[in-house]
Design a protein around this motif. Structure first.
Motif, PDB file in Angstrom:
ATOM      1  N   GLU A  59       0.896  -1.178   0.011  1.00  0.00           N
ATOM      2  CA  GLU A  59       0.006   0.013  -0.140  1.00  0.00           C
ATOM      3  C   GLU A  59       0.983   1.212  -0.018  1.00  0.00           C
ATOM      4  N   GLN A  60       1.957   1.116   0.630  1.00  0.00           N
ATOM      5  CA  GLN A  60       2.814   2.390   0.663  1.00  0.00           C
ATOM      6  C   GLN A  60       3.663   2.551  -0.780  1.00  0.00           C
ATOM      7  N   HIS A  61       4.123   1.154  -1.306  1.00  0.00           N
ATOM      8  CA  HIS A  61       4.957   1.594  -2.410  1.00  0.00           C
ATOM      9  C   HIS A  61       4.352   0.513  -3.468  1.00  0.00           C
ATOM     10  N   PRO A  62       3.141   0.887  -3.919  1.00  0.00           N
ATOM     11  CA  PRO A  62       2.400   0.053  -5.018  1.00  0.00           C
ATOM     12  C   PRO A  62       3.155  -0.377  -6.332  1.00  0.00           C
ATOM     13  N   ASP A  63       4.149   0.489  -6.527  1.00  0.00           N
ATOM     14  CA  ASP A  63       4.727  -0.062  -7.732  1.00  0.00           C
ATOM     15  C   ASP A  63       6.319  -0.584  -7.673  1.00  0.00           C
ATOM     16  N   ASN A  64       6.569  -1.211  -6.513  1.00  0.00           N
ATOM     17  CA  ASN A  64       7.767  -1.922  -6.071  1.00  0.00           C
ATOM     18  C   ASN A  64       7.768  -3.229  -6.554  1.00  0.00           C
ATOM     19  N   PRO A  65       8.713  -3.856  -7.623  1.00  0.00           N
ATOM     20  CA  PRO A  65       8.963  -5.007  -7.998  1.00  0.00           C
ATOM     21  C   PRO A  65       9.000  -6.001  -7.192  1.00  0.00           C
ATOM     22  N   ASP A  66       9.972  -5.670  -6.009  1.00  0.00           N
ATOM     23  CA  ASP A  66      10.472  -6.596  -5.065  1.00  0.00           C
ATOM     24  C   ASP A  66       9.305  -7.118  -4.249  1.00  0.00           C
ATOM     25  N   LEU A  67       8.247  -6.156  -3.746  1.00  0.00           N
ATOM     26  CA  LEU A  67       7.054  -6.327  -3.135  1.00  0.00           C
ATOM     27  C   LEU A  67       6.081  -7.455  -3.982  1.00  0.00           C
ATOM     28  N   GLN A  68       5.844  -6.860  -5.239  1.00  0.00           N
ATOM     29  CA  GLN A  68       5.057  -7.717  -5.852  1.00  0.00           C
ATOM     30  C   GLN A  68       5.740  -9.187  -6.099  1.00  0.00           C
ATOM     31  N   TYR A  69       6.875  -9.320  -6.215  1.00  0.00           N
ATOM     32  CA  TYR A  69       7.556 -10.684  -6.378  1.00  0.00           C
ATOM     33  C   TYR A  69       7.360 -11.525  -5.154  1.00  0.00           C
ATOM     34  N   LYS A 327      -8.074 -10.394   1.868  1.00  0.00           N
ATOM     35  CA  LYS A 327      -7.081  -8.997   1.793  1.00  0.00           C
ATOM     36  C   LYS A 327      -6.003  -9.159   0.871  1.00  0.00           C
ATOM     37  N   MET A 328      -5.326 -10.613   0.843  1.00  0.00           N
ATOM     38  CA  MET A 328      -4.183 -10.542  -0.070  1.00  0.00           C
ATOM     39  C   MET A 328      -4.900 -10.441  -1.497  1.00  0.00           C
ATOM     40  N   LEU A 329      -5.949 -11.070  -1.719  1.00  0.00           N
ATOM     41  CA  LEU A 329      -6.382 -11.103  -3.299  1.00  0.00           C
ATOM     42  C   LEU A 329      -6.838  -9.735  -3.754  1.00  0.00           C
ATOM     43  N   ARG A 330      -7.171  -8.726  -2.812  1.00  0.00           N
ATOM     44  CA  ARG A 330      -7.461  -7.203  -2.856  1.00  0.00           C
ATOM     45  C   ARG A 330      -6.058  -6.618  -3.333  1.00  0.00           C
ATOM     46  N   MET A 331      -4.989  -7.375  -2.616  1.00  0.00           N
ATOM     47  CA  MET A 331      -3.809  -6.491  -3.109  1.00  0.00           C
ATOM     48  C   MET A 331      -3.346  -6.795  -4.612  1.00  0.00           C
ATOM     49  N   ALA A 332      -4.139  -7.694  -5.345  1.00  0.00           N
ATOM     50  CA  ALA A 332      -3.875  -7.782  -6.799  1.00  0.00           C
ATOM     51  C   ALA A 332      -3.749  -6.433  -7.450  1.00  0.00           C
ATOM     52  N   ILE A 333      -4.693  -5.394  -6.890  1.00  0.00           N
ATOM     53  CA  ILE A 333      -4.719  -4.095  -7.773  1.00  0.00           C
ATOM     54  C   ILE A 333      -3.305  -3.500  -7.699  1.00  0.00           C
ATOM     55  N   TYR A 334      -2.403  -4.059  -7.052  1.00  0.00           N
ATOM     56  CA  TYR A 334      -1.127  -3.004  -7.045  1.00  0.00           C
ATOM     57  C   TYR A 334      -0.143  -3.897  -7.951  1.00  0.00           C
ATOM     58  N   LEU A 335      -0.584  -5.063  -8.607  1.00  0.00           N
ATOM     59  CA  LEU A 335       0.396  -5.620  -9.524  1.00  0.00           C
ATOM     60  C   LEU A 335       0.278  -5.005 -10.750  1.00  0.00           C
TER      61      LEU A 335
END
Length: 335
Positions: A59-69, A327-335
């Protein structure tokens, strides 16, 4: 499933790795995962802590590739990273889980790259459609006839049979799309969307010219309640898109068509909520993740711990697990 089973030696051979090499790959994979958790101060004591910390960082860093990985690793984990019940798994099972997870991470990564490219194309197309399109009188008798016979097979278009207004409007739509090099590659979606959204106009209004910009805007459907007619129509519309997709598979930008189909109405979600999954209907990102993630996610206690719970305790942990999954599925919006 028995037909899909691959002997262990053959599995290693297919992946061009020896037993010792794949064990080293697993070691490196886990070290990279935990190194990234440490880098972003994400807790690793248990799955719940890891997930909630990751949610906060994304939520703080939505475009961070490490967090997406890290997100993809967690959502495709069959037990390598979340080591609950790890003592019950053999080395072979761990290796099979690694290959399975590696394949799914790659599949999701490719899916997300395709989605990003489609978002870019969608934004460009939406701007492009603000300008008028010059229609050329291109010859399309054969294709128009083909589409007429393909479309009237579908229940919601039965009133189009022997309907000259519909025939003429379909031919006009086809000429419209074929006149433009930006529209032609997404013909399957355009034809589907016009016929599904403007059925009555196409069948009854002579010389009807649809506003193509409108079909690239979101269309709401009531997917939660069957009124006796709408669910049957949705099924028929889905079949139409599937048939158009197959018909133009070699000539169209299918990835972009699929993106538009899945994201510009809830029809795709209706299919995955209500139908037997016999066809690979295009899906949105969170549905894709839900389809590939382990059915046991999130397992937060060992088998022994679950067996010792009272009914109330079991329900409490089950509720925690479901909330975490949502909650984890909702995080897909940041991918």
């Amino acid at each position: 499933m028995a037909d899909q089973y691959v002997e262990f030696d053959e599995l290693l051979k297919q992946n061009h790795l020896t037993f010792d090499e794949v064990k080293q790959k697993i070691k490196q994979f886990k070290e990279q995962f935990y190194s990234l958790l440490s880098k972003y101060s994400i807790g690793s004591q248990n799955l719940v802590e890891t997930c909630y910390d990751l949610i906060e960082r994304m939520e703080q860093h939505p475009d961070n590739p490490d967090l997406q990985y890290l997100y993809l690793c967690i959502m495709t984990d069959f037990g390598l990273l979340n080591e609950i019940n790890a003592h019950d798994r053999t080395e072979e099972q761990k290796i099979r889980n690694y290959f399975r997870q590696h394949k799914l991470i790659q599949e999701l990564t490719e899916f997300l790259e395709s989605q990003s490219e489609s978002v870019r194309k969608y934004q460009q197309l939406f701007e492009y459609l603000k300008k008028p399109i010059k229609i050329k009188n291109a010859e399309c008798e054969e294709e128009s006839d083909f589409l007429y016979h393909l479309t009237i097979q579908h229940t919601f278009l039965h009133d189009s049979i022997k309907n000259e207004v519909y025939k003429d409007n379909l031919k006009s739509l086809l000429m419209h799309v074929n006149s433009d090099e930006k529209l032609k590659p997404i013909k399957p979606y355009i034809i589907f969307a016009v016929l599904a959204r403007k059925t009555g106009m196409m069948q009854k209004r002579a010389h009807f010219i649809p506003n193509l910009k409108v079909i690239f805007q979101y269309q709401e459907y009531n997917i939660l309640k069957d009124n006796g007619k709408n669910f049957n129509q949705y099924q028929s519309e889905l079949e139409l898109y599937d048939h158009l997709r197959r018909a133009y598979l070699e000539d169209a930008d299918i990835d972009f068509c699929d993106y538009c189909f899945a994201n510009l109405s809830p029809l795709s979600e209706w299919y995955y909520m209500n139908c037997e999954l016999n066809e690979e209907i295009p899906m949105v990102i969170d549905r894709k993740i839900l389809m590939v993630m382990p059915k046991s996610f999130p397992k937060i206690l060992s088998y022994e711990d679950y067996e010792s719970l009272t009914e109330d305790e079991f329900n409490m942990y089950s509720e925690v697990g479901e909330k975490l999954k949502e909650k984890m599925l909702r995080m897909a919006i940041y991918l």
